[in-house]
Design a protein around this motif. Sequence first.
Motif, PDB file in Angstrom:
ATOM      1  N   ASP A   1       0.837  -1.203   0.000  1.00 22.86           N
ATOM      2  CA  ASP A   1       0.000   0.000   0.000  1.00 22.86           C
ATOM      3  C   ASP A   1       0.871   1.253   0.000  1.00 22.86           C
ATOM      4  O   ASP A   1       0.619   2.206  -0.759  1.00 22.86           O
ATOM      5  CB  ASP A   1      -0.912   0.020   1.231  1.00 22.86           C
ATOM      6  CG  ASP A   1      -1.909  -1.117   1.233  1.00 22.86           C
ATOM      7  OD1 ASP A   1      -2.295  -1.570   0.139  1.00 22.86           O
ATOM      8  OD2 ASP A   1      -2.297  -1.562   2.331  1.00 22.86           O
ATOM      9  N   ASP A   2       1.902   1.235   0.863  1.00 21.22           N
ATOM     10  CA  ASP A   2       2.779   2.406   0.951  1.00 21.22           C
ATOM     11  C   ASP A   2       3.610   2.573  -0.322  1.00 21.22           C
ATOM     12  O   ASP A   2       3.895   3.704  -0.748  1.00 21.22           O
ATOM     13  CB  ASP A   2       3.703   2.268   2.164  1.00 21.22           C
ATOM     14  CG  ASP A   2       3.008   2.674   3.457  1.00 21.22           C
ATOM     15  OD1 ASP A   2       1.979   3.373   3.382  1.00 21.22           O
ATOM     16  OD2 ASP A   2       3.488   2.305   4.535  1.00 21.22           O
TER      17      ASP A   2
ATOM     18  N   LYS B   1       2.625   7.090  -6.503  1.00 23.37           N
ATOM     19  CA  LYS B   1       1.689   8.175  -6.829  1.00 23.37           C
ATOM     20  C   LYS B   1       2.307   9.527  -6.504  1.00 23.37           C
ATOM     21  O   LYS B   1       2.213  10.484  -7.296  1.00 23.37           O
ATOM     22  CB  LYS B   1       0.393   7.979  -6.051  1.00 23.37           C
ATOM     23  CG  LYS B   1      -0.641   9.056  -6.310  1.00 23.37           C
ATOM     24  CD  LYS B   1      -1.911   8.811  -5.497  1.00 23.37           C
ATOM     25  CE  LYS B   1      -2.936   9.906  -5.730  1.00 23.37           C
ATOM     26  NZ  LYS B   1      -4.169   9.683  -4.915  1.00 23.37           N
ATOM     27  N   LYS B   2       2.943   9.627  -5.335  1.00 27.52           N
ATOM     28  CA  LYS B   2       3.570  10.895  -4.948  1.00 27.52           C
ATOM     29  C   LYS B   2       4.724  11.253  -5.884  1.00 27.52           C
ATOM     30  O   LYS B   2       4.946  12.432  -6.196  1.00 27.52           O
ATOM     31  CB  LYS B   2       4.080  10.806  -3.504  1.00 27.52           C
ATOM     32  CG  LYS B   2       2.988  10.632  -2.459  1.00 27.52           C
ATOM     33  CD  LYS B   2       2.081  11.846  -2.395  1.00 27.52           C
ATOM     34  CE  LYS B   2       1.013  11.691  -1.332  1.00 27.52           C
ATOM     35  NZ  LYS B   2       0.099  12.863  -1.258  1.00 27.52           N
TER      36      LYS B   2
ATOM     37  N   ALA C   1       7.081  20.338  -6.010  1.00 31.52           N
ATOM     38  CA  ALA C   1       7.650  19.095  -6.523  1.00 31.52           C
ATOM     39  C   ALA C   1       8.533  18.436  -5.476  1.00 31.52           C
ATOM     40  O   ALA C   1       8.496  17.216  -5.283  1.00 31.52           O
ATOM     41  CB  ALA C   1       8.454  19.382  -7.787  1.00 31.52           C
ATOM     42  N   MET C   2       9.336  19.256  -4.772  1.00 30.08           N
ATOM     43  CA  MET C   2      10.212  18.710  -3.742  1.00 30.08           C
ATOM     44  C   MET C   2       9.401  18.138  -2.581  1.00 30.08           C
ATOM     45  O   MET C   2       9.746  17.103  -2.012  1.00 30.08           O
ATOM     46  CB  MET C   2      11.149  19.806  -3.227  1.00 30.08           C
ATOM     47  CG  MET C   2      12.155  19.315  -2.187  1.00 30.08           C
ATOM     48  SD  MET C   2      13.226  17.993  -2.801  1.00 30.08           S
ATOM     49  CE  MET C   2      14.197  18.910  -4.024  1.00 30.08           C
ATOM     50  N   GLY C   3       8.287  18.792  -2.275  1.00 30.08           N
ATOM     51  CA  GLY C   3       7.431  18.287  -1.201  1.00 30.08           C
ATOM     52  C   GLY C   3       6.869  16.916  -1.537  1.00 30.08           C
ATOM     53  O   GLY C   3       6.847  16.012  -0.689  1.00 30.08           O
TER      54      GLY C   3
ATOM     55  N   ASN D   1       9.646  14.291  -1.343  1.00 33.42           N
ATOM     56  CA  ASN D   1       9.941  13.917   0.044  1.00 33.42           C
ATOM     57  C   ASN D   1       8.878  12.979   0.606  1.00 33.42           C
ATOM     58  O   ASN D   1       9.182  12.042   1.350  1.00 33.42           O
ATOM     59  CB  ASN D   1      10.060  15.159   0.923  1.00 33.42           C
ATOM     60  CG  ASN D   1      11.348  15.938   0.659  1.00 33.42           C
ATOM     61  OD1 ASN D   1      12.346  15.370   0.220  1.00 33.42           O
ATOM     62  ND2 ASN D   1      11.329  17.242   0.928  1.00 33.42           N
ATOM     63  N   GLU D   2       7.619  13.242   0.258  1.00 35.02           N
ATOM     64  CA  GLU D   2       6.537  12.362   0.708  1.00 35.02           C
ATOM     65  C   GLU D   2       6.711  10.963   0.123  1.00 35.02           C
ATOM     66  O   GLU D   2       6.479   9.956   0.805  1.00 35.02           O
ATOM     67  CB  GLU D   2       5.180  12.947   0.285  1.00 35.02           C
ATOM     68  CG  GLU D   2       4.769  14.180   1.071  1.00 35.02           C
ATOM     69  CD  GLU D   2       3.424  14.713   0.607  1.00 35.02           C
ATOM     70  OE1 GLU D   2       2.783  14.057  -0.248  1.00 35.02           O
ATOM     71  OE2 GLU D   2       3.014  15.783   1.086  1.00 35.02           O
ATOM     72  N   SER D   3       7.131  10.918  -1.151  1.00 37.75           N
ATOM     73  CA  SER D   3       7.357   9.629  -1.802  1.00 37.75           C
ATOM     74  C   SER D   3       8.443   8.836  -1.078  1.00 37.75           C
ATOM     75  O   SER D   3       8.291   7.647  -0.796  1.00 37.75           O
ATOM     76  CB  SER D   3       7.761   9.845  -3.265  1.00 37.75           C
ATOM     77  OG  SER D   3       8.090   8.605  -3.876  1.00 37.75           O
ATOM     78  N   ILE D   4       9.540   9.505  -0.751  1.00 36.93           N
ATOM     79  CA  ILE D   4      10.642   8.853  -0.038  1.00 36.93           C
ATOM     80  C   ILE D   4      10.174   8.353   1.330  1.00 36.93           C
ATOM     81  O   ILE D   4      10.537   7.255   1.781  1.00 36.93           O
ATOM     82  CB  ILE D   4      11.821   9.836   0.144  1.00 36.93           C
ATOM     83  CG1 ILE D   4      12.423  10.179  -1.224  1.00 36.93           C
ATOM     84  CG2 ILE D   4      12.885   9.230   1.049  1.00 36.93           C
ATOM     85  CD1 ILE D   4      12.982   8.992  -1.971  1.00 36.93           C
ATOM     86  N   ASP D   5       9.341   9.153   1.980  1.00 32.99           N
ATOM     87  CA  ASP D   5       8.843   8.772   3.312  1.00 32.99           C
ATOM     88  C   ASP D   5       8.001   7.503   3.239  1.00 32.99           C
ATOM     89  O   ASP D   5       8.114   6.614   4.091  1.00 32.99           O
ATOM     90  CB  ASP D   5       8.022   9.923   3.903  1.00 32.99           C
ATOM     91  CG  ASP D   5       7.585   9.633   5.334  1.00 32.99           C
ATOM     92  OD1 ASP D   5       8.465   9.444   6.188  1.00 32.99           O
ATOM     93  OD2 ASP D   5       6.361   9.593   5.585  1.00 32.99           O
TER      94      ASP D   5
END
Length: 226
Positions: A80-81, A87-88, A102-104, A107-111
């Motif tokens: 799921d993650d 998607k992020k 875009a950077m935000g 960062n969400e994708s990496i998280d």
Amino acid sequence: MEESISGFKRRGSWGDIVEHGERITRALRDLGIDGEAFEAWDEWRPKSHERLDEDVSEKTAKQASISEGRGEKAGKEPNDDLKTAGKKLSESYEKLDDPDEAMGRWNESIDYVARAADSAGRKAIRKVEDTVYRKVMTQLAPYYFDNELVSANLQQTARFEAEETFVFEVNVNDDAVKAQVSDLLAEYEDTIDRWHIDTEKQTETVEAAEGVEAPESKGRSRSTTN
């Protein structure tokens, strides 16, 4: 019962050690102790209807297992993650005209990727822990419980004799509370003639005879005494 700096120890049959756990639980309850630590102890302590190598083993493995990570606590599987991370990442490319946005998203994708890896790792470790504990450790070490309120261990010492013998040692980790529990246990010895051990309520027979479901019990049953 033997009392020492390491705790309150009881040797005897399964009924004896069940009673020992109930007495300590009642003492803690009479002192107004509650909360998650108390509930965890109350759940783990051996019950009259349980078996050491099945029920207590399962509960010990569960409480000894590595805790849940952020993803598991959120109810998300690693896949799921990873999907959310993808998607992020796609959204970050769509926002290239807005570097901060875009950077935000990046960062969400990496998280989310990190959270997925954490969940997968914890699941793998937990599976190994459970297998090793059930297959190996219970053959070598006592069944145990440990949290900030109570530390306990339970051993079977005479598996092949006519009557099984167990040793159950329970320590209250706060010295002040431990002293109060000691006083209450001594008081129970002086004032209670007979301790009635809790037994699991059997509702199947009633339901079969009456053709209805038995009402749910409101709250945990408690030991009664004479």
